[in-house]
Enzyme design. Structure first.
Site, PDB file in Angstrom:
ATOM      1  N   CYS A   1       0.548  -5.699   3.026  1.00  0.00           N
ATOM      2  CA  CYS A   1       0.869  -5.331   1.658  1.00  0.00           C
ATOM      3  C   CYS A   1       1.528  -3.951   1.636  1.00  0.00           C
ATOM      4  O   CYS A   1       1.018  -3.009   2.240  1.00  0.00           O
ATOM      5  CB  CYS A   1      -0.419  -5.339   0.835  1.00  0.00           C
ATOM      6  SG  CYS A   1      -0.346  -4.431  -0.708  1.00  0.00           S
ATOM      7  N   GLU A   2       2.657  -3.835   0.962  1.00  0.00           N
ATOM      8  CA  GLU A   2       3.354  -2.554   0.934  1.00  0.00           C
ATOM      9  C   GLU A   2       2.675  -1.517   0.047  1.00  0.00           C
ATOM     10  O   GLU A   2       2.989  -0.336   0.125  1.00  0.00           O
ATOM     11  CB  GLU A   2       4.801  -2.750   0.484  1.00  0.00           C
ATOM     12  CG  GLU A   2       4.975  -3.163  -0.955  1.00  0.00           C
ATOM     13  CD  GLU A   2       6.445  -3.326  -1.345  1.00  0.00           C
ATOM     14  OE1 GLU A   2       6.755  -3.116  -2.522  1.00  0.00           O
ATOM     15  OE2 GLU A   2       7.269  -3.659  -0.479  1.00  0.00           O
ATOM     16  N   HIS A   3       1.750  -1.953  -0.789  1.00  0.00           N
ATOM     17  CA  HIS A   3       1.088  -1.016  -1.694  1.00  0.00           C
ATOM     18  C   HIS A   3      -0.046  -0.257  -1.023  1.00  0.00           C
ATOM     19  O   HIS A   3      -0.273   0.924  -1.328  1.00  0.00           O
ATOM     20  CB  HIS A   3       0.548  -1.766  -2.923  1.00  0.00           C
ATOM     21  CG  HIS A   3       1.608  -2.449  -3.704  1.00  0.00           C
ATOM     22  ND1 HIS A   3       1.432  -3.684  -4.306  1.00  0.00           N
ATOM     23  CD2 HIS A   3       2.898  -2.085  -3.980  1.00  0.00           C
ATOM     24  CE1 HIS A   3       2.545  -4.045  -4.915  1.00  0.00           C
ATOM     25  NE2 HIS A   3       3.436  -3.094  -4.735  1.00  0.00           N
ATOM     26  N   HIS A   4      -0.772  -0.926  -0.122  1.00  0.00           N
ATOM     27  CA  HIS A   4      -1.916  -0.277   0.529  1.00  0.00           C
ATOM     28  C   HIS A   4      -1.843  -0.339   2.049  1.00  0.00           C
ATOM     29  O   HIS A   4      -2.714   0.190   2.721  1.00  0.00           O
ATOM     30  CB  HIS A   4      -3.229  -0.938   0.078  1.00  0.00           C
ATOM     31  CG  HIS A   4      -3.420  -0.949  -1.407  1.00  0.00           C
ATOM     32  ND1 HIS A   4      -3.117  -2.043  -2.195  1.00  0.00           N
ATOM     33  CD2 HIS A   4      -3.872   0.020  -2.245  1.00  0.00           C
ATOM     34  CE1 HIS A   4      -3.384  -1.753  -3.470  1.00  0.00           C
ATOM     35  NE2 HIS A   4      -3.826  -0.520  -3.529  1.00  0.00           N
TER      36      HIS A   4
ATOM     37  N   HIS B   1      -5.552 -11.583   0.457  1.00  0.00           N
ATOM     38  CA  HIS B   1      -5.108 -10.194   0.536  1.00  0.00           C
ATOM     39  C   HIS B   1      -6.305  -9.267   0.720  1.00  0.00           C
ATOM     40  O   HIS B   1      -7.219  -9.240  -0.115  1.00  0.00           O
ATOM     41  CB  HIS B   1      -4.358  -9.811  -0.746  1.00  0.00           C
ATOM     42  CG  HIS B   1      -3.039 -10.511  -0.891  1.00  0.00           C
ATOM     43  ND1 HIS B   1      -1.834  -9.851  -0.828  1.00  0.00           N
ATOM     44  CD2 HIS B   1      -2.742 -11.824  -1.093  1.00  0.00           C
ATOM     45  CE1 HIS B   1      -0.844 -10.733  -0.983  1.00  0.00           C
ATOM     46  NE2 HIS B   1      -1.380 -11.924  -1.151  1.00  0.00           N
TER      47      HIS B   1
ATOM     48  N   CYS C   1      -6.383  -6.192   0.352  1.00  0.00           N
ATOM     49  CA  CYS C   1      -6.463  -5.160  -0.690  1.00  0.00           C
ATOM     50  C   CYS C   1      -7.296  -5.645  -1.873  1.00  0.00           C
ATOM     51  O   CYS C   1      -7.736  -4.840  -2.705  1.00  0.00           O
ATOM     52  CB  CYS C   1      -5.076  -4.734  -1.147  1.00  0.00           C
ATOM     53  SG  CYS C   1      -4.057  -6.070  -1.804  1.00  0.00           S
TER      54      CYS C   1
ATOM     55  N   GLN D   1       3.847 -10.656  -1.582  1.00  0.00           N
ATOM     56  CA  GLN D   1       3.938 -12.087  -1.311  1.00  0.00           C
ATOM     57  C   GLN D   1       5.059 -12.755  -2.096  1.00  0.00           C
ATOM     58  O   GLN D   1       5.726 -13.666  -1.606  1.00  0.00           O
ATOM     59  CB  GLN D   1       2.595 -12.759  -1.615  1.00  0.00           C
ATOM     60  CG  GLN D   1       2.543 -14.238  -1.241  1.00  0.00           C
ATOM     61  CD  GLN D   1       1.168 -14.832  -1.438  1.00  0.00           C
ATOM     62  OE1 GLN D   1       0.156 -14.156  -1.284  1.00  0.00           O
ATOM     63  NE2 GLN D   1       1.111 -16.102  -1.798  1.00  0.00           N
TER      64      GLN D   1
END
Length: 223
Positions: free
Chosen positions: A114-117, A183, A185, A155
């Site tokens: 995941c690019e956010h976390h 996920h 996250c 995703q």
């Protein structure tokens, strides 16, 4: 009756796993062909050392001495998709063929971040297309999934990128992609919902315009 073909995405060579036990036994693992530059690796190692200090650890502690190097090598592997061209990979195995029924490769294992976390998400991808004079080697469908998955992702975008690459290279009558993933996250932090599964889809051509084609695709991936 339309035909179905199934396969799983399998690593090119798993022989290095034989006899390995501890999680740190990859110290002598050869660098990935799409490795980072020495400058990038050095920058990553420095960043990891800073992270260790920031969370209250001692980078000079015995157990952490090689951690910056290990993380840099790990990230080189996990993000190697940035240094690969999925469309070129597909073009290497395109063949002229009159077959014009659905081709489906389901249950392709995916592992991404995941690019956010920068936490993992993983699951299965199901990829189908309807040829229009051209087919592609089945393993290449799994490989194009792998290339896009080995990047920092969401995703939703991952699903669309797989569809678009196949559509652009083969120009088929339609492409259908469904991804089901868990996920970390959402599991390890935040809402901490262990059993949640995210499903995304991206389609083109007959998978959009023909209800029967779309229904068949969705039925086949549930078998």
């Amino acid at each position: 009756m339309k035909q179905e073909r199934t396969a799983s995405a399998i690593s090119e060579n798993n022989s290095h796993l034989t006899g390995r036990g501890a999680c740190c036994d990859d110290d002598e693992y050869p660098l990935d062909p799409q490795q980072l530059t020495p400058e990038a690796s050095s920058a990553l190692e420095s960043a990891v050392s800073t992270m260790l200090e920031s969370v209250g650890e001692d980078p000079e502690r015995e157990g952490l001495l090689k951690t910056p190097e290990r993380v840099a090598r790990s990230l080189a592997f996990l993000t190697r998709g940035y240094r690969q061209d999925p469309e070129e990979m597909l073009r290497k195995a395109v063949f002229t063929e009159s077959y014009d029924e659905m081709v489906l490769v389901r249950d392709i294992d995916i592992f991404s971040m995941c690019e956010h976390h920068m936490l993992p998400f993983f699951g299965k991808a199901h990829v189908a297309y309807i040829p229009d004079g051209k087919i592609v080697g089945l393993s290449k469908l799994a490989r194009v999934v792998e290339v896009f998955a080995r990047r920092l992702q969401v995703q939703e975008r991952l699903t669309q990128q797989i569809r678009d690459a196949i559509q652009d290279v083969l120009n088929p009558k339609g492409v259908g992609v469904v991804i089901e993933a868990r996920h970390m996250c959402m599991v390890m932090r935040g809402v901490e919902k262990l059993n949640s599964v995210t499903t995304t889809s991206a389609m083109s051509g007959q998978f959009i315009t023909s209800e029967s084609t779309r229904s068949e695709f969705l039925r086949l991936i549930r078998q």
